[in-house]
Motif scaffolding. Structure first.
Motif, PDB file in Angstrom:
ATOM      1  N   SER A  22       0.870  -1.195   0.000  1.00 56.68           N
ATOM      2  CA  SER A  22       0.000   0.000   0.000  1.00 56.68           C
ATOM      3  C   SER A  22       0.889   1.221   0.000  1.00 56.68           C
ATOM      4  O   SER A  22       2.070   1.118   0.323  1.00 56.68           O
ATOM      5  N   LYS A  28      -1.193  -0.487   6.444  1.00 59.29           N
ATOM      6  CA  LYS A  28      -0.635  -1.819   6.173  1.00 59.29           C
ATOM      7  C   LYS A  28       0.159  -2.389   7.360  1.00 59.29           C
ATOM      8  O   LYS A  28       0.042  -3.576   7.674  1.00 59.29           O
ATOM      9  N   ARG A  51      17.484   2.392   5.386  1.00 57.01           N
ATOM     10  CA  ARG A  51      16.931   3.648   5.913  1.00 57.01           C
ATOM     11  C   ARG A  51      17.152   3.732   7.423  1.00 57.01           C
ATOM     12  O   ARG A  51      17.228   2.705   8.096  1.00 57.01           O
ATOM     13  N   ARG A  54      13.308   4.579  12.744  1.00 61.41           N
ATOM     14  CA  ARG A  54      12.392   5.623  13.234  1.00 61.41           C
ATOM     15  C   ARG A  54      12.148   5.421  14.724  1.00 61.41           C
ATOM     16  O   ARG A  54      12.306   4.310  15.226  1.00 61.41           O
ATOM     17  N   GLU A  82      14.228 -10.867  -3.033  1.00 60.37           N
ATOM     18  CA  GLU A  82      13.928  -9.689  -3.863  1.00 60.37           C
ATOM     19  C   GLU A  82      14.488  -8.495  -3.133  1.00 60.37           C
ATOM     20  O   GLU A  82      14.644  -8.525  -1.918  1.00 60.37           O
ATOM     21  N   VAL A  86      13.354   2.065  -2.606  1.00 64.75           N
ATOM     22  CA  VAL A  86      12.075   2.734  -2.333  1.00 64.75           C
ATOM     23  C   VAL A  86      12.386   4.011  -1.550  1.00 64.75           C
ATOM     24  O   VAL A  86      13.091   3.938  -0.538  1.00 64.75           O
ATOM     25  N   PHE A  87      11.859   5.136  -1.998  1.00 68.40           N
ATOM     26  CA  PHE A  87      12.122   6.421  -1.312  1.00 68.40           C
ATOM     27  C   PHE A  87      13.617   6.639  -1.070  1.00 68.40           C
ATOM     28  O   PHE A  87      14.032   7.039   0.021  1.00 68.40           O
ATOM     29  N   TYR A  91      15.711  -1.744   0.275  1.00 67.84           N
ATOM     30  CA  TYR A  91      14.978  -2.693   1.112  1.00 67.84           C
ATOM     31  C   TYR A  91      15.093  -4.065   0.465  1.00 67.84           C
ATOM     32  O   TYR A  91      14.962  -4.186  -0.742  1.00 67.84           O
ATOM     33  N   GLY A  92      15.289  -5.101   1.271  1.00 66.85           N
ATOM     34  CA  GLY A  92      15.384  -6.443   0.705  1.00 66.85           C
ATOM     35  C   GLY A  92      14.843  -7.500   1.645  1.00 66.85           C
ATOM     36  O   GLY A  92      14.866  -7.349   2.863  1.00 66.85           O
ATOM     37  N   THR A  93      14.346  -8.582   1.036  1.00 67.11           N
ATOM     38  CA  THR A  93      13.773  -9.704   1.792  1.00 67.11           C
ATOM     39  C   THR A  93      14.796 -10.827   1.898  1.00 67.11           C
ATOM     40  O   THR A  93      15.132 -11.438   0.883  1.00 67.11           O
ATOM     41  N   ASP A 111       5.553  -7.304   3.958  1.00 68.91           N
ATOM     42  CA  ASP A 111       5.147  -5.904   3.808  1.00 68.91           C
ATOM     43  C   ASP A 111       6.178  -5.284   2.877  1.00 68.91           C
ATOM     44  O   ASP A 111       7.215  -4.791   3.318  1.00 68.91           O
ATOM     45  N   GLY A 116       8.930  -5.289  -5.295  1.00 67.00           N
ATOM     46  CA  GLY A 116       9.261  -6.548  -4.636  1.00 67.00           C
ATOM     47  C   GLY A 116       8.215  -7.612  -4.922  1.00 67.00           C
ATOM     48  O   GLY A 116       8.540  -8.793  -5.123  1.00 67.00           O
ATOM     49  N   ARG A 159       6.202  11.594   0.714  1.00 68.19           N
ATOM     50  CA  ARG A 159       5.429  10.338   0.701  1.00 68.19           C
ATOM     51  C   ARG A 159       4.063  10.540   0.048  1.00 68.19           C
ATOM     52  O   ARG A 159       3.571   9.657  -0.648  1.00 68.19           O
ATOM     53  N   GLU A 166       2.439   4.937  -6.324  1.00 63.40           N
ATOM     54  CA  GLU A 166       2.309   3.597  -5.734  1.00 63.40           C
ATOM     55  C   GLU A 166       0.920   3.022  -5.997  1.00 63.40           C
ATOM     56  O   GLU A 166       0.770   1.855  -6.338  1.00 63.40           O
TER      57      GLU A 166
HETATM   58  P1  5GP Z   1       8.967   2.217   5.318  1.00 64.16           P
HETATM   59  O1  5GP Z   1      10.246   2.961   5.133  1.00 64.16           O
HETATM   60  O2  5GP Z   1       7.780   3.112   5.475  1.00 64.16           O
HETATM   61  O3  5GP Z   1       9.062   1.192   6.430  1.00 64.16           O
HETATM   62  O4  5GP Z   1       8.722   1.378   3.994  1.00 64.16           O
HETATM   63  C1  5GP Z   1       8.695   2.015   2.761  1.00 64.16           C
HETATM   64  C2  5GP Z   1       8.230   1.055   1.703  1.00 64.16           C
HETATM   65  O5  5GP Z   1       9.182   0.016   1.505  1.00 64.16           O
HETATM   66  C3  5GP Z   1       6.910   0.366   2.050  1.00 64.16           C
HETATM   67  O6  5GP Z   1       6.073   0.421   0.903  1.00 64.16           O
HETATM   68  C4  5GP Z   1       7.312  -1.055   2.325  1.00 64.16           C
HETATM   69  O7  5GP Z   1       6.280  -1.963   1.982  1.00 64.16           O
HETATM   70  C5  5GP Z   1       8.500  -1.213   1.407  1.00 64.16           C
HETATM   71  N1  5GP Z   1       9.379  -2.305   1.832  1.00 64.16           N
HETATM   72  C6  5GP Z   1       9.721  -2.661   3.087  1.00 64.16           C
HETATM   73  N2  5GP Z   1      10.530  -3.731   3.087  1.00 64.16           N
HETATM   74  C7  5GP Z   1      10.694  -4.088   1.785  1.00 64.16           C
HETATM   75  C8  5GP Z   1      11.423  -5.140   1.126  1.00 64.16           C
HETATM   76  O8  5GP Z   1      12.092  -5.976   1.725  1.00 64.16           O
HETATM   77  N3  5GP Z   1      11.359  -5.141  -0.231  1.00 64.16           N
HETATM   78  C9  5GP Z   1      10.635  -4.248  -0.947  1.00 64.16           C
HETATM   79  N4  5GP Z   1      10.628  -4.366  -2.260  1.00 64.16           N
HETATM   80  N5  5GP Z   1       9.941  -3.243  -0.363  1.00 64.16           N
HETATM   81  C10 5GP Z   1       9.976  -3.169   0.989  1.00 64.16           C
END
Ligand code: 5GP
Length: 219
Positions: A22, A28, A51, A54, A82, A86-87, A91-93, A111, A116, A159, A166
Motif C-alpha cells: 500500500s 498496512k 533507511r 524511526r 527480492e 524505495v524512497f 529494502y530487501g527480503t 510488507d 518486490g 510520501r 504507488e
Molecule cells: P517504510 O520505510 O515506510 O518502512 O517502507 C517504505 C516502503 O518500503 C513500504 O512500501 C514497504 O512496503 C516497502 N518495503 C519494506 N521492506 C521491503 C522489502 O524488503 N522489499 C521491498 N521491495 N519493499 C519493501
C-alpha cells in the motif's frame, strides 16, 4: 490425534507467500501486526533496509537496519529473494527464513512494495497471494501520516507525492481492500488468507488423506 496448527484441515499443505502492499499511511503495518498476532501459522518476513531507524522501531522486529556497504554485500551474495530501492533507500527480503518457513508448511507475510511483489511473483507464481490496501481518501492518508508522527513534514510531503505512483500499481494485485475501518479491513484480509490457505492445490496431503479414508470405508 493433535495436528500442528499450520495444517489447518489436519492435512499437510504448502505454505504461501502473503504480500500486503500500500502507499505508506494506508494502515498496512497495523494490519500486518494484527494478522501475525492472530494467526499462529503465519510469520512476518523481516526485511533488511538502509533507511535510518524511526522512533519506536526495534532492530530485528521492524527491520534489520544495515548500512549501504552491508546491503550491497548481501545483494552480491544472493541473500535476498527480492530487493528494491524505495524512497531513496534500499529494502530487501532475506531468503533463508522465508524458505525455511515455507518448507515447514508455514505461511509468510511480506510488507513490501510493488517492485518486490513483482519479483516474488516471477519467482514463485503459485505461492504468492497479493493484497493491495488503499486509503479511503487523500485526506485520510495525510491525516494518518501526520498522526503517526514518525516523519518530518518534508518527508510526509514526499510520501504524499509518491502515494499516487504507488497506487497506480493496484491492478497488479490479486485482492484490493479499502481501509475505511481497521476492524473491517482486518476481517477482509484475514478472510483472504484463510480462503487461500484452503485452496485445494496448496493442501498437498489431500490425496493420501482421502485415500486413507477410502481404504477404511472399503474394509
Ligand atoms: P517504510 O520505510 O515506510 O518502512 O517502507 C517504505 C516502503 O518500503 C513500504 O512500501 C514497504 O512496503 C516497502 N518495503 C519494506 N521492506 C521491503 C522489502 O524488503 N522489499 C521491498 N521491495 N519493499 C519493501
Amino acid at each position: 490425534m493433535t495436528e500442528p496448527d499450520h495444517s489447518l484441515n489436519g492435512v499437510e499443505r504448502r505454505g504461501l507467500m502473503f504480500v500486503l502492499s500500500s502507499p505508506s499511511g494506508a494502515g498496512k503495518t497495523t494490519l500486518s501486526r494484527m494478522l501475525v498476532a492472530e494467526t499462529p501459522e503465519l510469520q512476518m518476513s523481516v526485511s533488511a533496509t538502509t533507511r535510518p531507524m524511526r522512533p519506536g522501531e526495534v532492530e530485528g522486529r521492524d527491520y534489520d537496519f544495515v548500512d549501504r556497504p552491508k546491503f550491497d554485500a548481501m545483494v552480491a551474495a544472493g541473500e535476498f529473494l527480492e530487493w528494491a530501492n524505495v524512497f531513496d533507500n534500499c529494502y530487501g527480503t532475506p531468503r533463508v527464513p522465508v524458505e525455511a518457513a515455507l518448507s515447514a508448511g508455514r505461511d509468510v507475510l511480506f510488507d513490501i512494495d510493488w517492485q518486490g511483489t513483482e519479483q516474488l511473483r516471477k519467482r514463485a507464481p503459485k505461492d504468492v497471494v497479493s493484497v493491495f490496501i488503499l486509503p479511503p481518501s487523500v485526506q485520510q492518508l495525510e491525516h494518518r501520516l501526520h498522526t503517526r508522527a514518525q516523519d518530518s513534514d518534508a518527508v510526509i510531503r514526499g510520501r504524499m507525492k509518491k502515494a499516487g505512483d504507488e497506487m497506480s500499481h493496484y491492478d497488479d494485485y490479486d485482492y484490493i481492500v479499502i481501509n475505511r475501518n481497521i476492524g473491517l479491513a482486518f476481517e477482509s484480509v484475514r478472510a483472504i488468507l484463510r480462503a487461500e490457505q484452503l485452496r485445494r492445490d496448496r493442501q498437498v496431503g489431500l490425496a493420501s488423506f482421502v485415500s486413507a479414508m477410502r481404504q477404511q470405508l472399503e474394509r
